[in-house]
Scaffold this motif. Sequence first.
Motif, PDB file in Angstrom:
ATOM      1  N   MET A 112       0.830  -1.207   0.000  1.00 41.02           N
ATOM      2  CA  MET A 112       0.000   0.000   0.000  1.00 41.02           C
ATOM      3  C   MET A 112       0.865   1.258   0.000  1.00 41.02           C
ATOM      4  O   MET A 112       0.531   2.244  -0.659  1.00 41.02           O
ATOM      5  N   VAL A 113       1.973   1.224   0.705  1.00 44.18           N
ATOM      6  CA  VAL A 113       2.902   2.368   0.705  1.00 44.18           C
ATOM      7  C   VAL A 113       3.437   2.588  -0.708  1.00 44.18           C
ATOM      8  O   VAL A 113       3.473   3.717  -1.202  1.00 44.18           O
ATOM      9  N   ILE A 114       3.826   1.517  -1.362  1.00 39.69           N
ATOM     10  CA  ILE A 114       4.345   1.596  -2.734  1.00 39.69           C
ATOM     11  C   ILE A 114       3.269   2.144  -3.668  1.00 39.69           C
ATOM     12  O   ILE A 114       3.513   3.066  -4.462  1.00 39.69           O
ATOM     13  N   LEU A 115       2.074   1.569  -3.577  1.00 40.75           N
ATOM     14  CA  LEU A 115       0.991   1.969  -4.476  1.00 40.75           C
ATOM     15  C   LEU A 115       0.584   3.431  -4.275  1.00 40.75           C
ATOM     16  O   LEU A 115       0.311   4.137  -5.248  1.00 40.75           O
ATOM     17  N   LYS A 116       0.546   3.882  -3.036  1.00 37.10           N
ATOM     18  CA  LYS A 116       0.140   5.267  -2.760  1.00 37.10           C
ATOM     19  C   LYS A 116       1.125   6.264  -3.370  1.00 37.10           C
ATOM     20  O   LYS A 116       0.758   7.401  -3.656  1.00 37.10           O
ATOM     21  N   ASP A 117       2.338   5.811  -3.590  1.00 39.55           N
ATOM     22  CA  ASP A 117       3.354   6.670  -4.200  1.00 39.55           C
ATOM     23  C   ASP A 117       3.279   6.665  -5.731  1.00 39.55           C
ATOM     24  O   ASP A 117       3.741   7.600  -6.373  1.00 39.55           O
ATOM     25  N   LYS A 118       2.670   5.601  -6.312  1.00 39.71           N
ATOM     26  CA  LYS A 118       2.762   5.429  -7.760  1.00 39.71           C
ATOM     27  C   LYS A 118       1.425   5.360  -8.500  1.00 39.71           C
ATOM     28  O   LYS A 118       1.406   5.405  -9.728  1.00 39.71           O
ATOM     29  N   GLU A 119       0.327   5.226  -7.791  1.00 33.48           N
ATOM     30  CA  GLU A 119      -0.955   5.001  -8.443  1.00 33.48           C
ATOM     31  C   GLU A 119      -2.013   5.996  -7.972  1.00 33.48           C
ATOM     32  O   GLU A 119      -1.888   6.581  -6.907  1.00 33.48           O
ATOM     33  N   SER A 120      -3.064   6.111  -8.762  1.00 41.07           N
ATOM     34  CA  SER A 120      -4.189   6.975  -8.393  1.00 41.07           C
ATOM     35  C   SER A 120      -5.011   6.307  -7.291  1.00 41.07           C
ATOM     36  O   SER A 120      -4.962   5.080  -7.111  1.00 41.07           O
ATOM     37  N   GLU A 121      -5.791   7.103  -6.591  1.00 41.91           N
ATOM     38  CA  GLU A 121      -6.668   6.557  -5.550  1.00 41.91           C
ATOM     39  C   GLU A 121      -7.657   5.564  -6.141  1.00 41.91           C
ATOM     40  O   GLU A 121      -7.967   4.544  -5.517  1.00 41.91           O
ATOM     41  N   ALA A 122      -8.159   5.838  -7.333  1.00 39.71           N
ATOM     42  CA  ALA A 122      -9.126   4.938  -7.976  1.00 39.71           C
ATOM     43  C   ALA A 122      -8.490   3.581  -8.277  1.00 39.71           C
ATOM     44  O   ALA A 122      -9.103   2.529  -8.036  1.00 39.71           O
ATOM     45  N   THR A 123      -7.272   3.590  -8.784  1.00 37.12           N
ATOM     46  CA  THR A 123      -6.573   2.343  -9.085  1.00 37.12           C
ATOM     47  C   THR A 123      -6.341   1.547  -7.816  1.00 37.12           C
ATOM     48  O   THR A 123      -6.577   0.333  -7.778  1.00 37.12           O
ATOM     49  N   ILE A 124      -5.900   2.219  -6.776  1.00 41.09           N
ATOM     50  CA  ILE A 124      -5.632   1.552  -5.495  1.00 41.09           C
ATOM     51  C   ILE A 124      -6.929   1.002  -4.909  1.00 41.09           C
ATOM     52  O   ILE A 124      -6.969  -0.129  -4.417  1.00 41.09           O
ATOM     53  N   SER A 125      -7.988   1.774  -4.973  1.00 41.46           N
ATOM     54  CA  SER A 125      -9.279   1.338  -4.431  1.00 41.46           C
ATOM     55  C   SER A 125      -9.758   0.067  -5.118  1.00 41.46           C
ATOM     56  O   SER A 125     -10.215  -0.882  -4.463  1.00 41.46           O
ATOM     57  N   GLU A 126      -9.652   0.027  -6.445  1.00 41.13           N
ATOM     58  CA  GLU A 126     -10.073  -1.173  -7.167  1.00 41.13           C
ATOM     59  C   GLU A 126      -9.177  -2.369  -6.844  1.00 41.13           C
ATOM     60  O   GLU A 126      -9.658  -3.492  -6.689  1.00 41.13           O
ATOM     61  N   TYR A 127      -7.884  -2.143  -6.700  1.00 49.51           N
ATOM     62  CA  TYR A 127      -6.951  -3.222  -6.362  1.00 49.51           C
ATOM     63  C   TYR A 127      -7.277  -3.789  -4.986  1.00 49.51           C
ATOM     64  O   TYR A 127      -7.363  -5.012  -4.816  1.00 49.51           O
ATOM     65  N   THR A 128      -7.484  -2.917  -4.008  1.00 51.11           N
ATOM     66  CA  THR A 128      -7.801  -3.408  -2.657  1.00 51.11           C
ATOM     67  C   THR A 128      -9.167  -4.087  -2.634  1.00 51.11           C
ATOM     68  O   THR A 128      -9.335  -5.109  -1.970  1.00 51.11           O
ATOM     69  N   THR A 129     -10.122  -3.545  -3.376  1.00 50.25           N
ATOM     70  CA  THR A 129     -11.434  -4.192  -3.474  1.00 50.25           C
ATOM     71  C   THR A 129     -11.276  -5.585  -4.063  1.00 50.25           C
ATOM     72  O   THR A 129     -11.878  -6.556  -3.576  1.00 50.25           O
ATOM     73  N   TRP A 130     -10.460  -5.703  -5.101  1.00 46.55           N
ATOM     74  CA  TRP A 130     -10.219  -7.001  -5.730  1.00 46.55           C
ATOM     75  C   TRP A 130      -9.604  -7.988  -4.733  1.00 46.55           C
ATOM     76  O   TRP A 130     -10.044  -9.143  -4.630  1.00 46.55           O
ATOM     77  N   LEU A 131      -8.608  -7.545  -3.984  1.00 44.64           N
ATOM     78  CA  LEU A 131      -7.980  -8.436  -2.998  1.00 44.64           C
ATOM     79  C   LEU A 131      -8.999  -8.909  -1.963  1.00 44.64           C
ATOM     80  O   LEU A 131      -9.026 -10.092  -1.594  1.00 44.64           O
ATOM     81  N   LEU A 132      -9.844  -7.996  -1.497  1.00 46.07           N
ATOM     82  CA  LEU A 132     -10.860  -8.373  -0.513  1.00 46.07           C
ATOM     83  C   LEU A 132     -11.918  -9.289  -1.123  1.00 46.07           C
ATOM     84  O   LEU A 132     -12.433 -10.193  -0.449  1.00 46.07           O
ATOM     85  N   GLU A 133     -12.233  -9.087  -2.398  1.00 47.47           N
ATOM     86  CA  GLU A 133     -13.163  -9.987  -3.090  1.00 47.47           C
ATOM     87  C   GLU A 133     -12.581 -11.391  -3.177  1.00 47.47           C
ATOM     88  O   GLU A 133     -13.294 -12.384  -2.979  1.00 47.47           O
ATOM     89  N   ILE A 134     -11.296 -11.478  -3.465  1.00 50.86           N
ATOM     90  CA  ILE A 134     -10.635 -12.784  -3.505  1.00 50.86           C
ATOM     91  C   ILE A 134     -10.779 -13.453  -2.147  1.00 50.86           C
ATOM     92  O   ILE A 134     -11.175 -14.620  -2.045  1.00 50.86           O
ATOM     93  N   ALA A 135     -10.470 -12.711  -1.085  1.00 46.54           N
ATOM     94  CA  ALA A 135     -10.556 -13.266   0.271  1.00 46.54           C
ATOM     95  C   ALA A 135     -11.969 -13.762   0.568  1.00 46.54           C
ATOM     96  O   ALA A 135     -12.151 -14.888   1.069  1.00 46.54           O
ATOM     97  N   GLN A 136     -12.946 -12.957   0.264  1.00 42.41           N
ATOM     98  CA  GLN A 136     -14.330 -13.344   0.566  1.00 42.41           C
ATOM     99  C   GLN A 136     -14.801 -14.490  -0.327  1.00 42.41           C
ATOM    100  O   GLN A 136     -15.517 -15.388   0.145  1.00 42.41           O
TER     101      GLN A 136
END
Length: 171
Positions: A112-136
């Motif tokens: 998340m530290v890496i992503l916050k430095d290199k990606e938009s909030e929208a990109t990060i939000s979708e990535y984290t949503t995807w990871l949580l979807e995988i978990a669920q």
Amino acid sequence: MNKLEQYSDEEWNKIAVLPQLVGAIIAAAESSGLVGSTKEMMATAKSFLGAKEKYPNNALIQAIIPQTKDVDVVMEDVSEEKTRFENKIKEYEVKTKDELTAKVLEDCKSAMVILKDKESEATISEYTTWLLEIAQNVANAGTEGDFLGFGGVKYSDNEKTIVEALKEALS
């Protein structure tokens, strides 16, 4: 610029392997038996395939999942991802599922530290949503604590605890 060019190899490996690791720590949270474990593995695979269509404009996610229907190329990609996953597990040098979970959660935080430095909030939000979807999806795929398909629960307390820890690590 190619998506991978803005990341060091170490950064990209950490980000690209997290979806598999997230699926693995949820699958390891409880014993699901052979059938349940197979369902959990398939849930991770389906989450990868679904992300291709669900997040078509997210270059980060699209760079992680195979982008072709050519079976040979897909198998090569899958082989590379399997190697990345195996190398990461070896790198962790863990002996228990709790140690694995702790390491993956640490990697979530550092990613998340890496992503916050290199990606938009929208990109990060979708990535984290995807990871949580995988978990669920993995948590809901198998039944824990059953005997020959009878009894058990779909979403165990251990899985819920790990999903909550993931949410915190990915925030």
